[in-house]
Each structure stands twice: as C-alpha cells, then as structure tokens.
Design a protein around this motif. Structure first.
Motif, PDB file in Angstrom:
ATOM      1  N   THR A 141       0.834  -1.209   0.000  1.00  0.00           N
ATOM      2  CA  THR A 141       0.000   0.000   0.000  1.00  0.00           C
ATOM      3  C   THR A 141       0.871   1.262   0.000  1.00  0.00           C
ATOM      4  O   THR A 141       0.590   2.229  -0.711  1.00  0.00           O
ATOM      5  N   THR A 142       1.912   1.227   0.792  1.00  0.00           N
ATOM      6  CA  THR A 142       2.795   2.396   0.864  1.00  0.00           C
ATOM      7  C   THR A 142       3.470   2.641  -0.491  1.00  0.00           C
ATOM      8  O   THR A 142       3.535   3.777  -0.960  1.00  0.00           O
TER       9      THR A 142
ATOM     10  N   SER B  69       2.363   1.791  -3.350  1.00  0.00           N
ATOM     11  CA  SER B  69       1.318   2.280  -4.235  1.00  0.00           C
ATOM     12  C   SER B  69       1.050   3.764  -3.980  1.00  0.00           C
ATOM     13  O   SER B  69       0.890   4.547  -4.911  1.00  0.00           O
ATOM     14  N   ARG B  70       1.040   4.157  -2.693  1.00  0.00           N
ATOM     15  CA  ARG B  70       0.801   5.567  -2.367  1.00  0.00           C
ATOM     16  C   ARG B  70       1.914   6.470  -2.873  1.00  0.00           C
ATOM     17  O   ARG B  70       1.662   7.580  -3.353  1.00  0.00           O
ATOM     18  N   VAL B  71       3.136   5.983  -2.746  1.00  0.00           N
ATOM     19  CA  VAL B  71       4.261   6.786  -3.237  1.00  0.00           C
ATOM     20  C   VAL B  71       4.114   6.994  -4.743  1.00  0.00           C
ATOM     21  O   VAL B  71       4.267   8.098  -5.255  1.00  0.00           O
TER      22      VAL B  71
ATOM     23  N   ASN C 219       1.483   6.951  -6.498  1.00  0.00           N
ATOM     24  CA  ASN C 219       0.341   7.800  -6.798  1.00  0.00           C
ATOM     25  C   ASN C 219       0.504   9.231  -6.300  1.00  0.00           C
ATOM     26  O   ASN C 219      -0.375  10.052  -6.505  1.00  0.00           O
TER      27      ASN C 219
ATOM     28  N   HIS D 216       0.386  10.130  -3.201  1.00  0.00           N
ATOM     29  CA  HIS D 216      -0.543  10.295  -2.081  1.00  0.00           C
ATOM     30  C   HIS D 216       0.133  11.140  -0.999  1.00  0.00           C
ATOM     31  O   HIS D 216       1.294  10.926  -0.688  1.00  0.00           O
TER      32      HIS D 216
ATOM     33  N   TYR E 246      -0.242  11.354   2.318  1.00  0.00           N
ATOM     34  CA  TYR E 246       0.005  10.835   3.669  1.00  0.00           C
ATOM     35  C   TYR E 246       1.071   9.747   3.721  1.00  0.00           C
ATOM     36  O   TYR E 246       0.830   8.641   4.175  1.00  0.00           O
ATOM     37  N   VAL E 247       2.237  10.021   3.197  1.00  0.00           N
ATOM     38  CA  VAL E 247       3.358   9.088   3.295  1.00  0.00           C
ATOM     39  C   VAL E 247       4.536   9.873   3.856  1.00  0.00           C
ATOM     40  O   VAL E 247       4.839  10.969   3.358  1.00  0.00           O
TER      41      VAL E 247
ATOM     42  N   ARG F  46       8.972   7.368   1.774  1.00  0.00           N
ATOM     43  CA  ARG F  46       9.034   7.695   0.360  1.00  0.00           C
ATOM     44  C   ARG F  46      10.452   7.490  -0.169  1.00  0.00           C
ATOM     45  O   ARG F  46      10.661   6.877  -1.225  1.00  0.00           O
TER      46      ARG F  46
ATOM     47  N   CYS G 185      -0.105   7.980 -12.393  1.00  0.00           N
ATOM     48  CA  CYS G 185       0.999   8.191 -11.441  1.00  0.00           C
ATOM     49  C   CYS G 185       1.210   9.692 -11.202  1.00  0.00           C
ATOM     50  O   CYS G 185       0.792  10.520 -11.994  1.00  0.00           O
ATOM     51  N   SER G 186       1.879  10.003 -10.117  1.00  0.00           N
ATOM     52  CA  SER G 186       2.165  11.403  -9.796  1.00  0.00           C
ATOM     53  C   SER G 186       3.195  11.957 -10.780  1.00  0.00           C
ATOM     54  O   SER G 186       3.923  11.212 -11.424  1.00  0.00           O
TER      55      SER G 186
END
Lengths: 319, 319
Positions: free
Chosen positions: A16-17, A19-21, A23, A25, A27-28, A33, B126-127
């Motif tokens: 998940t982390t 994936s968040r990086v 994207n 996101h 809140y990481v 990161r 993606c970002s």
C-alpha cells in the motif's frame, strides 16, 4: 521483472505504501518515500531486458493485428486480450493493418524475429499460405474458422447465425431481405453470403442483388444505404446488418425521415454493442471481450485448438 | 529490417508481384511465387532482432498507456499515433492501465529497460514526481498540460473551452448549468471545474453541487444521470457533458421519455464523435486523431515541446 511486491519487500514497507508513493498520495512520510524510491533504484531493473529476452527466448509481448483500432468491434476484442494479458504480465504490440498485406506481413516477421512470443490476427488479409509459413516460429491465432489450417482459431458460427436470422425474418413474413456486410471478400462475409444463397436456393426462390450492400462499417454508412434503398422501386422490407454501428446509423436515418421501423423496414444487427441496447435494436450477441480473452489463452497455452462460438439472438424492437 | 521493396529486388520481381504473392493472388506464375518465397527466406530476416536492438539501442517500439482501449476517445488517439508510427516503421506497445498506478509504472519501467524507445501517456495516473523520474530514460509525452514538468505535452484548452461553453449557455438564458465529467480528480477535470467555479464566482452567483456528475464515461451513464435529474425539485436547464457518448445517452433517454431538448434541457457535448454528428449534438470538436499524430511526432522528434490545441464549438440542435 521485479514488481510492486518486490519493491515493498526491499524497501521494508507495505505494498500500500509503495502504491501511495507511486500515486503521489500526501500521507506518506518522507522517510518511507525515500526508502521506496531507493528500492526502485536498487532493484534489479537495471539489467537490459532485451538481453534477458535473448537468454530466455521470450519477450512477454503478444502481437495483435487489427484492421482499425477505432472500430468498437475490434476495440472490444483487444480489451479482452489486454484483460487476460495483464494477469500473466504480458503486453500487447498493436499492429493496425488497414487490411494491407504488407502490414500484416510485418507482424508475421516480428514473430519470426522473436520480437513477440505469439501473434493474434483479428481479421486476416494475407493468404493462408503466407500465414502458415510463419507458424513454425510461434503460435498464430486467427479469429475465423481455421480448421484445416496450421493455426489456432476462435470463430463464430456465422453461417448458422445468418441462417437463423433469415428464418426468423421469414417467420415474420419477410421475403425481400437484404444484407449489409463489411468486406465483400472476407472469410466471415463469404460464410454469410453462402448462408444467404443457400436459404433462397433451398426454397427455389430468387433473390435480388440490389439488396446486397458492401463496405458497411460505421455509423455514417447508414445514410447512403438508406438513400439507395429509397431510390428503389421494389425495396427490401428487412435488412441483416453485420454491425450494430451501421444498424444504428440506418435506424437513426429512418427515425429522422419518418420511415417506420419495423413496419416499413425490419433491422437485425450484430455484436450487441451498447448502442444496440440504447436504440433497442434486435441483434445477435457476439461475446467480443470473451473472444479476446480466449485468443490470449490460446496464444500462451501451447498446442493448436479451434473453438467455435455460438451466437444468441436478442429480440428487441426493430423486427 | 528488409521490407517489401528489398524482397522484390532480391527476387528480381516487381513490388506488385511480391504484394500479389503475399495476398495469395491467383495470377502469379509458380516460378515468380517461388522466387519471392525464396527471397523472403534468404533475406536478412534471420538475425535476431533483439540482438540488433542491443547494438543499436533502439527497438522501434513506442509505448502507449491508455486507461481503456474500448473508449472511442482513446481509440481515436491511438489511431492517430498508429497512423503516424507506420510511416516511420514504428510499432505500438499498448498498455491498458485501467487507471491503476502499477500498470502505468510497468510502462515507465519498459522505458527504463529500453524495451520501448518512448512512452505516450494518454491519461496519467501516477504522480508527476513518479513520471519525471523516468524522463532520463527516454521521451515521455503526456496528453495534458505538462508545462513546468520534465515531459513533452499536447493539451487542450479545457479551461477556455469550458468557459466559452458556459458563456454560450448563459447567452441562451441558462443560469442553472450542470456538468458531467469522467474522473473527478483528473488534471483535465480540475481545469474544467476551475473554469466552472470561476465563471460563477466572477458573477457573484452561487452554484448547485447537485448539478455536478462524476464517473460519466459511456453511453449507458446517460440513464442514471437523467434519473437523478428527474428526482430534483430544481433541476438544471443545461448540461456540459465532456463525452459525446454520455451526451448521446442523455439525449436518447430524453427522447424516449418525452423530455424536450433543448426546450427543457440543453446539452453540450465534447469530442465531435460520429454519434454526435448523427444525433445532431452541439459539441466541441477535439481533433483526437491529430493529437495522436502529434504525440507520435513529439515522441520521435527529440527535445521537449508543449503544444496547446484550441477547441472549436460546433452548433447543432441541442442548445
């Protein structure tokens, strides 16, 4: 090839982390990161994958020949192939042929040169002889009746479904039945024309060549078809239209010009595309996405197979 | 890679003859046919092209990320890319992202691993940070405003065209204007929403959040949008619909349910797809095939560029 799970493991964080990086996101934590980006950098991405291909003899690429990518019919087949390919970590090399033999040959050459692992030909242009010369280099799958040829195939019962459609229209009282096909000389068109001729001949009835329309492929073609029909002294009372797009174009023209469907003209479409549902067109359902999926499975499955797909008619409001 | 001309030369026959052999044309002598097949066999096709890639550092493959290949919008862009690619002997590797970051990352990895020479991202997931990390490995082209980022870009004036559409609807007396967007959080949607807010705020007017619809992407979405509007005590009198497919679905629902367009509800579409021409929908023309062509030219042209495309409104019968 390392995937998101490998990166997570290497970075010591959750999937998940990662994936968040990826994207972006918010809140990481900066530390996490950094760890993820570092892991991506140090993962085994650096080796040149083409060199890997040389040693493994595999590219994880599947070639797909389509005449025109913008036609919804082929778009749906490609979606089915892509859906299944992603599960096996394969990607698609798309070759738009425009029905030119040279472009299709280009795709066959890619197979020979091991740039792709298999080739799916959605609508064939080259001769059987040409195609069969390349089957020694890898699996070739065609979306037409390939029985008796050195390929795998998935095909629809075009002869049977055309016969069923004609029988259905006859049961509704239609004798003057026309049809609208795409390519006049394609394998699928040949089967449909044979079904049509056999239907009339077996009843010792004549049929009218003016009722046969070719090169009918898109929405806009509905207009010239109807204009030609309106000029006839003895027009058809029903049309078999092998594309819902064209059927929708015909229906739209009829609605705008006060021609009663099905009263003056009955219409049977093919494919069951969204536009057929929207406009309540009686049509044959062709499971295009499913056909694409099966084509991919044949491509990677090994061995030769021939699968026949039966089409179901969906009664709506145009007959 | 040898092409049809090389084969013709090698076989001592005309290009037409080679083409006829490939097509299985009947009027070719057996001797000429043999010569062509022999030439194809002895031509320099045998070398492993992947090894060639390693030495040349080029694959002649361009990666194309699309969220869904079946959406006509993206199909038309891919057709433009394919049209231009074939001229330069490039092929496309198609990556269907379903808007999942991992799939898009997969495509970026292909660029890093030199499996493709350049990457065109038709709709980014993606970002920016993630994408920009990969620009060192080859050209990346995005179809959105990429100014200020380390990519090339082709983008449409979504802010301006939305403002123009709103001004046009206001000139026709509409105050209660709603909109139907695809993804709520996409770069293009953000620009359109900003144009909408600015339009109302600059006039010191309030706007109604109930008039904003999201996840509107296909024909069938017209139905739930209209059902929700029919439940409103104070419904919008006009809709900006950023997809002709959705606009057509809305219009079809209105026609079936006796809702007068534009009398009760005005509709402005986007893209100018065939269905908009057929159903006489007022729409903004987006030159999608041309955008695809230019994206390819950016991909192989070298250097970074940003091109802005201006959209023209086509007045028809739904406003």
């Amino acid at each position: 090839m390392a995937n998101i799970k490998d990166i997570a493991k290497l970075a010591g964080v959750s999937v998940t982390t990662v994936s968040r990086v990826l994207n972006g996101h918010p809140y990481v934590s900066m530390a996490k990161r950094e760890a993820v980006l570092q892991a991506m950098e140090t993962a085994d991405y650096e080796r040149n994958i083409n060199a890997v291909h040389l040693s493994k003899g595999r590219t994880n690429l599947i070639g797909v020949v389509v005449p025109y990518i913008t036609r919804p019919y082929f778009g749906m087949v490609v979606e089915g192939i892509a859906d299944e390919a992603i599960k096996d970590n394969y990607k698609l090399v798309l070759i738009q042929s425009n029905y030119e033999a040279e472009r299709e040959l280009d795709a066959l050459m890619m197979l020979k040169l091991k740039q792709i692992d298999a080739l799916i030909i959605c609508s064939r242009t080259c001769s059987w002889e040409t195609v069969e010369e390349y089957t020694q280099y890898g699996p070739i799958i065609v979306l037409e009746d390939g029985r008796g040829h050195q390929v795998s195939s998935i095909f629809m019962d075009h002869y049977q479904s055309f016969t069923r459609a004609l029988t259905y229209l006859r049961s509704k009282g239609h004798h003057k039945i026309g049809y609208c096909l795409a390519r006049q000389s394609s394998p699928n068109s040949n089967l449909r024309e044979a079904a049509y001729r056999d239907f009339y001949r077996s009843r010792n009835e004549a049929y009218n060549h003016d009722y046969m329309f070719y090169d009918c492929v898109q929405l806009e073609d509905g207009e010239w078809i109807m204009q030609r029909i309106l000029e006839m002294d003895d027009p058809p009372t029903a049309l078999l239209v092998t594309s819902d797009q064209v059927a929708a174009g015909i229906l739209a023209f009829c609605r705008e010009n006060g021609i009663d469907v099905p009263g003056q003209l009955a219409i049977v479409g093919f494919d069951n595309q969204p536009i057929a549902r929207m406009m309540h067109i009686t049509t044959f359902e062709i499971p295009l996405v499913e056909i694409g999926r099966r084509a991919f499975l044949q491509a990677v499955g090994g061995g030769r197979a021939h699968e026949e797909i039966h089409l179901n008619m969906i009664e709506r409001q145009t007959v």
